[in-house]
Design an enzyme around this catalytic site. Structure first.
Site, PDB file in Angstrom:
ATOM      1  N   GLU A  55     -14.348 -20.666  19.381  1.00 51.05           N
ATOM      2  CA  GLU A  55     -13.054 -20.361  19.995  1.00 51.05           C
ATOM      3  C   GLU A  55     -13.001 -20.786  21.460  1.00 51.05           C
ATOM      4  OE1 GLU A  55     -12.158 -16.229  19.303  1.00 51.05           O
ATOM      5  OE2 GLU A  55     -12.314 -16.461  17.127  1.00 51.05           O
ATOM      6  N   CYS A  56     -13.605 -21.905  21.755  1.00 54.87           N
ATOM      7  CA  CYS A  56     -13.716 -22.398  23.131  1.00 54.87           C
ATOM      8  C   CYS A  56     -12.836 -23.640  23.293  1.00 54.87           C
ATOM      9  CB  CYS A  56     -15.188 -22.745  23.404  1.00 54.87           C
ATOM     10  SG  CYS A  56     -15.519 -23.476  25.014  1.00 54.87           S
ATOM     11  N   GLY A  57     -12.390 -23.889  24.496  1.00 52.22           N
ATOM     12  CA  GLY A  57     -11.629 -25.108  24.759  1.00 52.22           C
ATOM     13  C   GLY A  57     -12.452 -26.364  24.498  1.00 52.22           C
ATOM     14  N   TYR A  58     -13.781 -26.246  24.489  1.00 54.66           N
ATOM     15  CA  TYR A  58     -14.654 -27.393  24.218  1.00 54.66           C
ATOM     16  C   TYR A  58     -15.063 -27.494  22.749  1.00 54.66           C
ATOM     17  CZ  TYR A  58     -15.026 -28.105  29.223  1.00 54.66           C
ATOM     18  OH  TYR A  58     -14.737 -28.368  30.538  1.00 54.66           O
ATOM     19  N   THR A  59     -14.559 -26.601  21.909  1.00 60.95           N
ATOM     20  CA  THR A  59     -14.912 -26.607  20.490  1.00 60.95           C
ATOM     21  C   THR A  59     -14.677 -27.964  19.824  1.00 60.95           C
ATOM     22  OG1 THR A  59     -14.561 -24.233  20.326  1.00 60.95           O
ATOM     23  CG2 THR A  59     -14.493 -25.467  18.258  1.00 60.95           C
TER      24      THR A  59
END
Length: 181
Positions: A55-59
């Site tokens: 659930e990360c912007g870098y996923t």
């Protein structure tokens, strides 16, 4: 004579200690399936070990990690995703949920570890070792921090979160690690 003996003993001890240097092969992660994943099973192969989160912007880096895996696995590179909930609670799922998410959304086929603590006093021993090798600046500060380990199990380098898995910085380092094996 006693001094010579002590000097020789010190030299033998120092060379034995150097030969017994800790490498990544001395550590075992837990696989996403709950089974031990000894890093020694990848002996002779460079490894890119990446702490991940769903659930990360870098996923979306999962996509490039999979591309890197497909481009280099036959040459000997091993990529290991290490889910961690250490940064912003961005990996709240169970092992099964994480594995399903990675497969369904990004087609991940490279090995995944179980959720692991990667920072602080409770960090997994591999992450403590790698962080020590990388120095203060090279410890994970966010999700998708990357460690490159050589085919001999020794620490090579680290790459910060924004460093793209298929970018020239990582692919050049991987090429160099593969050439050295």
């Amino acid at each position: 004579m006693r001094q010579l003996f002590l000097t020789l003993c010190a030299l033998v001890f120092a060379s034995t200690a150097a030969m017994a240097e800790t490498t990544a092969y001395d550590f075992t992660l837990t696989g996403i399936d709950g089974k031990p994943m000894p890093l020694a099973q990848f002996r002779g192969h460079p490894m890119l070990i990446v702490n991940t989160a769903s659930e990360c912007g870098y996923t979306p880096q999962y996509e490039d990690l999979e591309k890197l895996w497909l481009a280099y696995k036959d040459k000997g590179l091993v990529i290991i995703g290490v889910p961690s909930n250490d940064f912003g609670g961005q990996e709240p799922g169970t092992s099964e949920e994480i594995a399903t998410f990675c497969k369904v959304n990004y087609g991940v086929t490279f090995p995944l570890a179980d959720k692991t603590v990667v920072k602080g006093d409770k960090a997994d021993p591999f992450y403590k070792w790698a962080g020590e090798k990388a120095g203060a600046l090279g410890r994970p500060k966010w999700n998708f921090h990357k460690y490159l380990i050589g085919a001999d199990g020794r620490f090579i380098d680290w790459f910060s979160t924004p460093t793209k898995p298929m970018g020239p910085k990582i692919t050049a380092a991987v090429d160099k690690a593969l050439a050295a094996k």
